[in-house]
Design an enzyme around this catalytic site. Structure first.
Site, PDB file in Angstrom:
ATOM      1  N   ASP A  91       1.125  -0.334   0.366  1.00 25.79           N
ATOM      2  CA  ASP A  91       0.314  -0.077  -0.030  1.00 25.79           C
ATOM      3  C   ASP A  91       0.840   1.021  -0.223  1.00 25.79           C
ATOM      4  O   ASP A  91       1.222   2.176   0.745  1.00 25.79           O
ATOM      5  CB  ASP A  91      -0.796  -0.215   1.353  1.00 25.79           C
ATOM      6  CG  ASP A  91      -1.719   1.133   0.707  1.00 25.79           C
ATOM      7  OD1 ASP A  91      -2.086   1.551  -0.110  1.00 25.79           O
ATOM      8  OD2 ASP A  91      -2.382   0.779   1.633  1.00 25.79           O
ATOM      9  N   ALA A  92       1.167   1.441  -0.774  1.00 26.56           N
ATOM     10  CA  ALA A  92       2.361   2.197  -1.271  1.00 26.56           C
ATOM     11  C   ALA A  92       1.582   4.220  -2.438  1.00 26.56           C
ATOM     12  O   ALA A  92       2.459   5.398  -1.995  1.00 26.56           O
ATOM     13  CB  ALA A  92       3.322   2.144  -2.199  1.00 26.56           C
ATOM     14  N   LYS A  93       0.748   3.627  -2.645  1.00 28.19           N
ATOM     15  CA  LYS A  93      -0.063   4.746  -3.689  1.00 28.19           C
ATOM     16  C   LYS A  93       0.757   5.663  -4.128  1.00 28.19           C
ATOM     17  O   LYS A  93       0.508   6.357  -4.107  1.00 28.19           O
ATOM     18  CB  LYS A  93      -0.938   5.664  -2.730  1.00 28.19           C
ATOM     19  CG  LYS A  93      -1.633   5.315  -1.707  1.00 28.19           C
ATOM     20  CD  LYS A  93      -2.942   5.900  -0.805  1.00 28.19           C
ATOM     21  CE  LYS A  93      -3.942   4.945  -0.317  1.00 28.19           C
ATOM     22  NZ  LYS A  93      -2.787   3.989   0.968  1.00 28.19           N
ATOM     23  N   ARG A  94       1.816   5.259  -5.336  1.00 24.72           N
ATOM     24  CA  ARG A  94       2.751   5.587  -6.376  1.00 24.72           C
ATOM     25  C   ARG A  94       1.865   6.471  -7.411  1.00 24.72           C
ATOM     26  O   ARG A  94       0.523   5.984  -7.267  1.00 24.72           O
ATOM     27  CB  ARG A  94       3.933   4.609  -7.018  1.00 24.72           C
ATOM     28  CG  ARG A  94       4.913   3.982  -5.021  1.00 24.72           C
ATOM     29  CD  ARG A  94       5.417   5.602  -4.491  1.00 24.72           C
ATOM     30  NE  ARG A  94       6.692   4.689  -3.770  1.00 24.72           N
ATOM     31  CZ  ARG A  94       6.391   4.621  -2.206  1.00 24.72           C
ATOM     32  NH1 ARG A  94       4.937   5.089  -1.339  1.00 24.72           N
ATOM     33  NH2 ARG A  94       7.385   4.316  -2.263  1.00 24.72           N
TER      34      ARG A  94
END
Length: 274
Positions: A91-94
């Site tokens: 869950d990095a939301k890059r």
């Protein structure tokens, strides 16, 4: 992990539970002395039988700098080596310009070897498509989120009355397919799952917000379930921080088992089993 393997695991475990590995230092037992990996290892071992995915959120590791990032790497490696059937979602939301996104994709899919990564689509196609070039890997794009601020942009409408999130789902889904792309849709959005399914009828949805945020599992299933389940429902705080004492792993196991039982009942009601 491909779509067939994911669905087979859902059927085998009678579960579509994702356990969010978001260790909050202030809620961990003092006896662990802030050791994120030790905490995660205990949670993973206690809940793996009930989960089809684990989702570590990078922010909870990066806050500790190099030490925290090592804990993240160790966590990914531990899951991969000991529970290879469980999906690992970073869950990095890059999401950035194409060249930067290519580096992010290499970092998470090649160096770390996670199965999926969350991506923000605001910068458009060239920020998302670099993540789509990996067999057996998934891009999970923010669609309709569970936070209060989602109303600031996602529910605003255009001249035709179509909300922004629907335009995002429609446009982004054309860049990939339902075997390499999922969407984040928050559990607190309730009946809007029916609207989401009008746009992306067969994509898997990653659903945060059940548990501590108050989302209804029954409502999510009622409006979001597909013939192949199509749901990965995440619970983080409601499982991993159900206790801040030394019994945290046992309590987490009980909470995960409870959700697993509810999910098994839902799957049975939808006739996934003969």
């Amino acid at each position: 992990m491909n779509r067939q393997q994911l669905f087979a695991n859902i059927l085998r475990k009678r579960s579509f539970l994702c356990v969010g590995l978001d260790p909050d230092l202030d809620k961990m037992p003092a006896s662990l002395e802030g050791d994120l990996f030790k905490f995660n290892k205990a949670i993973i071992d206690a809940t793996a039988q009930h989960a089809i995915a684990f989702k570590p959120n990078l922010a909870f590791y990066e806050v500790q700098g190099v030490k925290g990032y090592k804990a993240f790497e160790d966590t990914v490696r531990y899951i991969r080596n000991n529970y290879p059937d469980v999906m690992i979602i970073a869950d990095a939301k890059r999401g950035d310009i194409g060249n930067t996104s290519r580096m992010y994709a290499r970092s998470f899919f090649e160096t770390l070897d996670v199965d999926a990564i969350t991506v923000a689509p605001y910068m458009g196609e060239d920020s998302v498509t670099p993540f789509l070039g990996y067999d057996g890997k998934w891009v999970i794009v923010l669609g309709l989120t569970s936070n209060k601020g989602s109303h600031d942009f996602q529910l605003t409408t255009d001249a035709t009355g179509t909300p922004l999130y629907k335009n995002v789902l429609s446009k982004v889904s054309s860049w990939g397919n339902d075997s390499n792309m999922m969407f984040v849709v928050g559990a607190t959005q309730g009946q809007l799952f029916e609207e989401v399914r009008q746009v992306v009828p067969s994509h898997f949805l990653l659903v945060p917000g059940v548990g501590a945020q108050g989302g209804s599992l029954a409502e999510v299933a009622k409006y979001g379930m597909t013939r192949e389940c199509g749901l990965i429902v995440n619970s983080s705080r409601g499982i991993i921080h159900a206790s801040s004492n030394d019994d945290f792993a046992q309590v987490a196991a009980a909470k995960a088992a409870q959700l697993n039982a509810e999910m098994a009942h839902i799957l049975e009601n939808y006739r996934f089993f003969s």
